[in-house]
Enzyme design. Structure first.
Site, PDB file in Angstrom:
ATOM      1  N   SER A 236     -26.106  23.410 -85.812  1.00  0.00           N
ATOM      2  CA  SER A 236     -24.749  22.863 -86.271  1.00  0.00           C
ATOM      3  C   SER A 236     -24.568  23.279 -87.380  1.00  0.00           C
ATOM      4  O   SER A 236     -23.449  23.542 -87.785  1.00  0.00           O
ATOM      5  CB  SER A 236     -25.060  21.226 -86.336  1.00  0.00           C
ATOM      6  OG  SER A 236     -24.817  20.504 -84.987  1.00  0.00           O
TER       7      SER A 236
ATOM      8  N   ASN B 292     -28.770  16.695 -72.555  1.00  0.00           N
ATOM      9  CA  ASN B 292     -28.717  17.842 -73.066  1.00  0.00           C
ATOM     10  C   ASN B 292     -29.993  18.451 -73.655  1.00  0.00           C
ATOM     11  O   ASN B 292     -30.240  19.725 -73.256  1.00  0.00           O
ATOM     12  CB  ASN B 292     -27.718  17.553 -74.377  1.00  0.00           C
ATOM     13  CG  ASN B 292     -27.674  18.852 -75.113  1.00  0.00           C
ATOM     14  OD1 ASN B 292     -28.180  19.002 -76.262  1.00  0.00           O
ATOM     15  ND2 ASN B 292     -26.860  20.144 -74.920  1.00  0.00           N
TER      16      ASN B 292
ATOM     17  N   LYS C 243     -26.026   9.393 -89.797  1.00  0.00           N
ATOM     18  CA  LYS C 243     -25.998   9.163 -88.362  1.00  0.00           C
ATOM     19  C   LYS C 243     -24.936   8.070 -88.055  1.00  0.00           C
ATOM     20  O   LYS C 243     -24.632   7.055 -88.783  1.00  0.00           O
ATOM     21  CB  LYS C 243     -27.410   8.635 -87.768  1.00  0.00           C
ATOM     22  CG  LYS C 243     -27.446   8.917 -86.196  1.00  0.00           C
ATOM     23  CD  LYS C 243     -28.123  10.185 -85.914  1.00  0.00           C
ATOM     24  CE  LYS C 243     -28.332  10.241 -84.374  1.00  0.00           C
ATOM     25  NZ  LYS C 243     -29.048  11.690 -84.373  1.00  0.00           N
TER      26      LYS C 243
ATOM     27  N   GLY D 129     -23.083  15.575 -81.649  1.00  0.00           N
ATOM     28  CA  GLY D 129     -23.359  14.798 -80.547  1.00  0.00           C
ATOM     29  C   GLY D 129     -24.708  14.268 -80.583  1.00  0.00           C
ATOM     30  O   GLY D 129     -25.600  14.439 -81.489  1.00  0.00           O
ATOM     31  N   ASP D 130     -24.969  13.115 -79.919  1.00  0.00           N
ATOM     32  CA  ASP D 130     -26.265  12.739 -79.626  1.00  0.00           C
ATOM     33  C   ASP D 130     -26.344  12.065 -78.339  1.00  0.00           C
ATOM     34  O   ASP D 130     -25.520  12.323 -77.426  1.00  0.00           O
ATOM     35  CB  ASP D 130     -26.580  11.623 -80.932  1.00  0.00           C
ATOM     36  CG  ASP D 130     -28.448  11.257 -80.809  1.00  0.00           C
ATOM     37  OD1 ASP D 130     -28.997  12.035 -81.343  1.00  0.00           O
ATOM     38  OD2 ASP D 130     -28.667  10.326 -80.182  1.00  0.00           O
TER      39      ASP D 130
ATOM     40  N   LYS E 271     -25.034  14.731 -92.515  1.00  0.00           N
ATOM     41  CA  LYS E 271     -24.950  15.424 -91.179  1.00  0.00           C
ATOM     42  C   LYS E 271     -25.988  14.797 -90.205  1.00  0.00           C
ATOM     43  O   LYS E 271     -27.004  14.567 -90.603  1.00  0.00           O
ATOM     44  CB  LYS E 271     -25.411  17.131 -91.493  1.00  0.00           C
ATOM     45  CG  LYS E 271     -25.489  17.844 -90.260  1.00  0.00           C
ATOM     46  CD  LYS E 271     -24.038  18.445 -90.096  1.00  0.00           C
ATOM     47  CE  LYS E 271     -23.771  19.143 -88.637  1.00  0.00           C
ATOM     48  NZ  LYS E 271     -23.276  18.095 -87.586  1.00  0.00           N
TER      49      LYS E 271
ATOM     50  N   THR F 143     -30.949  22.188 -79.062  1.00  0.00           N
ATOM     51  CA  THR F 143     -32.219  21.476 -79.483  1.00  0.00           C
ATOM     52  C   THR F 143     -33.260  21.761 -78.306  1.00  0.00           C
ATOM     53  O   THR F 143     -34.559  21.845 -78.754  1.00  0.00           O
ATOM     54  CB  THR F 143     -31.575  20.125 -79.206  1.00  0.00           C
ATOM     55  OG1 THR F 143     -30.452  19.980 -80.042  1.00  0.00           O
ATOM     56  CG2 THR F 143     -32.734  19.008 -79.808  1.00  0.00           C
TER      57      THR F 143
ATOM     58  N   LYS G  42     -35.516  15.599 -91.540  1.00  0.00           N
ATOM     59  CA  LYS G  42     -35.411  16.854 -90.386  1.00  0.00           C
ATOM     60  C   LYS G  42     -34.434  17.738 -91.196  1.00  0.00           C
ATOM     61  O   LYS G  42     -34.419  18.980 -91.042  1.00  0.00           O
ATOM     62  CB  LYS G  42     -34.709  16.510 -89.164  1.00  0.00           C
ATOM     63  CG  LYS G  42     -34.504  17.228 -88.000  1.00  0.00           C
ATOM     64  CD  LYS G  42     -33.423  16.925 -87.043  1.00  0.00           C
ATOM     65  CE  LYS G  42     -34.001  15.240 -86.402  1.00  0.00           C
ATOM     66  NZ  LYS G  42     -33.043  14.991 -85.110  1.00  0.00           N
TER      67      LYS G  42
ATOM     68  N   GLN H 286     -33.108  11.826 -89.908  1.00  0.00           N
ATOM     69  CA  GLN H 286     -32.385  13.043 -90.159  1.00  0.00           C
ATOM     70  C   GLN H 286     -32.473  13.534 -91.458  1.00  0.00           C
ATOM     71  O   GLN H 286     -32.269  14.696 -91.697  1.00  0.00           O
ATOM     72  CB  GLN H 286     -30.951  12.749 -89.648  1.00  0.00           C
ATOM     73  CG  GLN H 286     -29.953  13.823 -89.450  1.00  0.00           C
ATOM     74  CD  GLN H 286     -30.233  13.972 -87.993  1.00  0.00           C
ATOM     75  OE1 GLN H 286     -30.144  13.210 -87.151  1.00  0.00           O
ATOM     76  NE2 GLN H 286     -30.187  15.512 -87.679  1.00  0.00           N
TER      77      GLN H 286
HETATM   78  P1  NDP Z   1     -28.035  12.893 -73.489  1.00  0.00           P
HETATM   79  O1  NDP Z   1     -27.083  11.655 -73.596  1.00  0.00           O
HETATM   80  O2  NDP Z   1     -27.373  14.262 -73.140  1.00  0.00           O
HETATM   81  O3  NDP Z   1     -29.178  12.481 -72.333  1.00  0.00           O
HETATM   82  C1  NDP Z   1     -30.007  11.486 -72.713  1.00  0.00           C
HETATM   83  C2  NDP Z   1     -31.029  11.379 -71.746  1.00  0.00           C
HETATM   84  O4  NDP Z   1     -31.956  10.448 -71.813  1.00  0.00           O
HETATM   85  C3  NDP Z   1     -30.405  11.038 -70.249  1.00  0.00           C
HETATM   86  O5  NDP Z   1     -31.236  11.626 -69.228  1.00  0.00           O
HETATM   87  C4  NDP Z   1     -30.404   9.552 -70.113  1.00  0.00           C
HETATM   88  O6  NDP Z   1     -30.605   8.904 -68.963  1.00  0.00           O
HETATM   89  C5  NDP Z   1     -31.811   9.228 -70.951  1.00  0.00           C
HETATM   90  N1  NDP Z   1     -31.919   7.888 -71.712  1.00  0.00           N
HETATM   91  C6  NDP Z   1     -31.187   7.527 -72.437  1.00  0.00           C
HETATM   92  N2  NDP Z   1     -31.471   6.410 -72.907  1.00  0.00           N
HETATM   93  C7  NDP Z   1     -32.608   5.971 -72.253  1.00  0.00           C
HETATM   94  C8  NDP Z   1     -33.254   4.993 -72.262  1.00  0.00           C
HETATM   95  N3  NDP Z   1     -33.019   3.734 -72.770  1.00  0.00           N
HETATM   96  N4  NDP Z   1     -34.392   4.752 -71.276  1.00  0.00           N
HETATM   97  C9  NDP Z   1     -34.686   5.859 -70.598  1.00  0.00           C
HETATM   98  N5  NDP Z   1     -33.995   7.353 -70.712  1.00  0.00           N
HETATM   99  C10 NDP Z   1     -32.947   7.238 -71.369  1.00  0.00           C
HETATM  100  O7  NDP Z   1     -28.656  12.945 -74.901  1.00  0.00           O
HETATM  101  P2  NDP Z   1     -29.265  14.000 -75.730  1.00  0.00           P
HETATM  102  O8  NDP Z   1     -30.300  14.825 -74.743  1.00  0.00           O
HETATM  103  O9  NDP Z   1     -28.485  14.753 -76.500  1.00  0.00           O
HETATM  104  O10 NDP Z   1     -30.522  13.187 -76.475  1.00  0.00           O
HETATM  105  C11 NDP Z   1     -31.864  12.793 -75.975  1.00  0.00           C
HETATM  106  C12 NDP Z   1     -32.703  12.559 -77.170  1.00  0.00           C
HETATM  107  O11 NDP Z   1     -32.607  13.705 -78.143  1.00  0.00           O
HETATM  108  C13 NDP Z   1     -32.164  11.510 -78.204  1.00  0.00           C
HETATM  109  O12 NDP Z   1     -33.513  10.695 -78.668  1.00  0.00           O
HETATM  110  C14 NDP Z   1     -31.556  12.199 -79.268  1.00  0.00           C
HETATM  111  O13 NDP Z   1     -31.612  11.458 -80.382  1.00  0.00           O
HETATM  112  C15 NDP Z   1     -32.320  13.576 -79.462  1.00  0.00           C
HETATM  113  N6  NDP Z   1     -31.637  14.734 -80.174  1.00  0.00           N
HETATM  114  C16 NDP Z   1     -30.631  15.277 -79.641  1.00  0.00           C
HETATM  115  C17 NDP Z   1     -30.196  16.331 -80.190  1.00  0.00           C
HETATM  116  C18 NDP Z   1     -28.873  16.852 -79.664  1.00  0.00           C
HETATM  117  O14 NDP Z   1     -28.596  17.897 -80.370  1.00  0.00           O
HETATM  118  N7  NDP Z   1     -28.274  16.639 -78.717  1.00  0.00           N
HETATM  119  C19 NDP Z   1     -30.533  17.044 -81.374  1.00  0.00           C
HETATM  120  C20 NDP Z   1     -31.920  16.465 -81.632  1.00  0.00           C
HETATM  121  C21 NDP Z   1     -32.484  15.161 -81.181  1.00  0.00           C
HETATM  122  P3  NDP Z   1     -29.233   8.102 -68.493  1.00  0.00           P
HETATM  123  O15 NDP Z   1     -28.344   9.004 -68.066  1.00  0.00           O
HETATM  124  O16 NDP Z   1     -29.798   7.419 -67.391  1.00  0.00           O
HETATM  125  O17 NDP Z   1     -28.810   7.108 -69.396  1.00  0.00           O
HETATM  126  O1  2IT Z   2     -30.683  14.257 -83.805  1.00  0.00           O
HETATM  127  C1  2IT Z   2     -30.106  15.088 -84.150  1.00  0.00           C
HETATM  128  O2  2IT Z   2     -30.545  16.091 -84.982  1.00  0.00           O
HETATM  129  C2  2IT Z   2     -28.835  15.483 -83.540  1.00  0.00           C
HETATM  130  N1  2IT Z   2     -28.341  14.628 -82.683  1.00  0.00           N
HETATM  131  C3  2IT Z   2     -28.022  16.611 -83.836  1.00  0.00           C
HETATM  132  C4  2IT Z   2     -27.299  16.295 -85.097  1.00  0.00           C
HETATM  133  C5  2IT Z   2     -26.353  17.450 -85.491  1.00  0.00           C
HETATM  134  O3  2IT Z   2     -25.569  17.158 -86.554  1.00  0.00           O
HETATM  135  O4  2IT Z   2     -26.259  18.503 -84.830  1.00  0.00           O
END
Ligand code: NDP
Ligand code: 2IT
Length: 448
Positions: free
Chosen positions: A380, A242, A127, A166-167, A91, A211, A115, A112
């Site tokens: 999830s 997100n 992943k 997603g991520d 997952k 998240t 976690k 992961q």
């Molecule tokens: P999104 O794609 O929705 O948003 C990512 C954000 O981070 C955007 O604002 C983006 O800016 C910025 N970003 C991405 N890459 C970079 C970079 N190299 N330098 C600076 N800013 C950056 O992703 P999420 O919000 O889903 O994910 C954010 C983080 O949270 C990641 O590390 C992800 O692994 C983690 N995460 C996500 C989960 C989920 O459920 N979605 C769960 C647990 C962890 P820009 O638009 O300019 O690229």
């Molecule tokens: O980093 C993470 O935990 C995620 N991007 C969410 C993974 C999931 O299966 O919901």
């Protein structure tokens, strides 16, 4: 790292996975916590538990050819790393970002495992993703890419085998296109094969928020340990995707003022407190940059990355929620100088190891990503539960389950650290508590 066994396992990781720096970093942090556990459990060395843990069960790398709007054929690379299935089906999310490579997917898959173990919900670790860049692509290009990506990935996933979500760069739109293609290729409605689906066709209420909300719930529980809460705090959240958006929403709901957020080009400071409706409009509806927020919001200031760092904006709580290694030692020192009380990772591994050490030295509460951002994957798993039972829960029901899960994860990490005389060390607590759950299952299931 004191134990010769642990050290030798780390050396093997570096030697056998050359150039995969993020993967080395993630493994180093976990192994570093495991010294006292390994000393107390000789069976781990005897069963080569660590050697098995650091080697993914399966790594799939594939070609993704697709046609862009001008008719040109583009070729990207796709990945799915199925790291560990001792506790349940693999997952973990899919990341679409130009920086994606094997080392990044492996670091994310490795994190992961622990976690997902911490959630207690019976999910293994995996992943995937691609070096495809969704920025500036049309809806049709994103759809064609997702269809091409799924035309290979569908061979490797399933409700009982591997369940992506997603991520970075993969949200509701992409999950929709991916699910549509899976359904067409497989010829059946297997709702539990992907999570983060739309509410109305198998998605869970509250998954979008999970998240960010979970991050704030975890942080709130950490703050309670020192007799504080979010009320009246000044918060900085990096990112504006997100995780960041729903962390801002929950922090505001609990009475904090969130004054800054960022994207990969720069950051905004809004002393009046971020206007969340405007932020959602700009990022989720228009898919615009933060410059558009600043243009529409009098009194807010936009700075490019060259003009400064978001971590120099004074705050009492910092929630790095963009990407890995976005917060350096220098940034940590700046936050500490400005009086930060708590830092919790919404992103995966956003703080460099030296930054974490600085927070620990300064007695700043620090919540590591594998515990603090587990609310997304936990919800999830709740989505999978709803798919299996063909039920649809209310938003209230899902978020109250989420809150209990985040509190339990907090308490598990806190108590595990205390048992080893490391009270307040959530990095140690999360690594050891997660490891114990996975390792027990691996030992019970034999040499697999
Ligand atoms: P999104 O794609 O929705 O948003 C990512 C954000 O981070 C955007 O604002 C983006 O800016 C910025 N970003 C991405 N890459 C970079 C970079 N190299 N330098 C600076 N800013 C950056 O992703 P999420 O919000 O889903 O994910 C954010 C983080 O949270 C990641 O590390 C992800 O692994 C983690 N995460 C996500 C989960 C989920 O459920 N979605 C769960 C647990 C962890 P820009 O638009 O300019 O690229
Ligand atoms: O980093 C993470 O935990 C995620 N991007 C969410 C993974 C999931 O299966 O919901």
């Amino acid at each position: 790292m004191k134990s010769a066994y642990v050290k030798s396992v780390y050396d093997t990781v570096v030697q056998r996975n050359p150039g995969e720096n993020e993967f080395h970093q993630a493994v180093h942090e976990v192994l570093d916590s495991l010294d006292p556990v390994i000393a107390a459990h000789p069976e781990f060395e005897k069963t080569a538990l660590l050697e098995r843990l650091i080697e993914p069960e399966r790594q799939i790398i594939f070609r993704v050819p697709w046609v862009d709007d001008s008719g040109k054929v583009q070729v990207n690379r796709g990945y799915r790393v199925q790291f560990n299935s001792a506790l349940g089906p693999y997952k973990g999310g899919l990341r679409f970002h130009p920086s994606v490579n094997r080392g990044i997917i492996k670091f994310l898959g490795f994190e992961q495992i622990f976690k997902n173990a911490l959630t207690g919900l019976g999910i293994g670790g995996g992943k995937g993703g691609s070096d495809f860049d969704p920025h500036g692509k049309s809806d049709n290009e994103v759809m064609r890419f997702c269809q091409a990506f799924m035309s290979e990935l569908h061979n490797h996933i399933g409700e009982y085998t591997d369940v992506p979500a997603g991520d970075i760069g993969v949200g509701g739109r992409e999950i929709g296109y991916l699910f549509g293609m899976y359904r067409r290729l497989e010829g059946r409605y297997e709702a539990g094969v992907l999570t983060g689906k739309g509410v109305g066709w198998g998605g869970s209420k509250g998954r979008t928020e999970a998240t960010g909300y979970g991050l704030v719930m975890f942080t709130q529980r950490m703050l309670e340990q020192i007799g504080q809460g979010f009320e009246g705090q000044r918060v900085v959240v990096s990112g504006s995707g997100n995780v960041a958006i729903y962390a801002i929403e929950k922090a505001q709901e609990l009475g904090a003022k969130v004054v800054a957020c960022s994207d990969s080009s720069g950051f905004i400071v809004d002393e009046a407190g971020i206007d969340l409706e405007l932020l959602k409009q700009v990022k989720e509806v228009q898919r615009e940059r933060l410059t558009a927020y600043a243009a529409a919001r009098p009194g807010s200031v936009y700075r490019t990355r060259d003009e400064g760092s978001i971590w120099d904006v004074p705050c009492s709580i910092a929630l790095p929620s963009a990407t890995q290694n976005e917060l350096s030692l220098e940034n940590a020192e700046s936050l500490i100088k400005n009086g930060v009380v708590a830092v919790a990772e919404g992103a995966n591994m956003p703080c460099e190891p030296e930054a974490i050490e600085a927070f620990e030295r300064a007695d700043v509460l620090f919540g590591p990503g594998k515990a603090a951002n587990a609310g997304g994957v936990a919800t999830s798993a709740l989505e999978m539960e709803q798919n299996a039972s063909r039920e649809q829960w209310s938003f209230m029901h899902t978020t109250s389950r989420l809150e209990k899960i985040m509190h339990d994860i907090h308490d598990d990490c806190y108590e595990t650290a205390a048992q080893y005389g490391r009270s307040g060390d959530y990095v140690f607590g999360a690594n050891v508590a997660g490891f114990m759950k996975v390792s027990k299952a691996m030992i019970a299931q034999g040499v697999i």
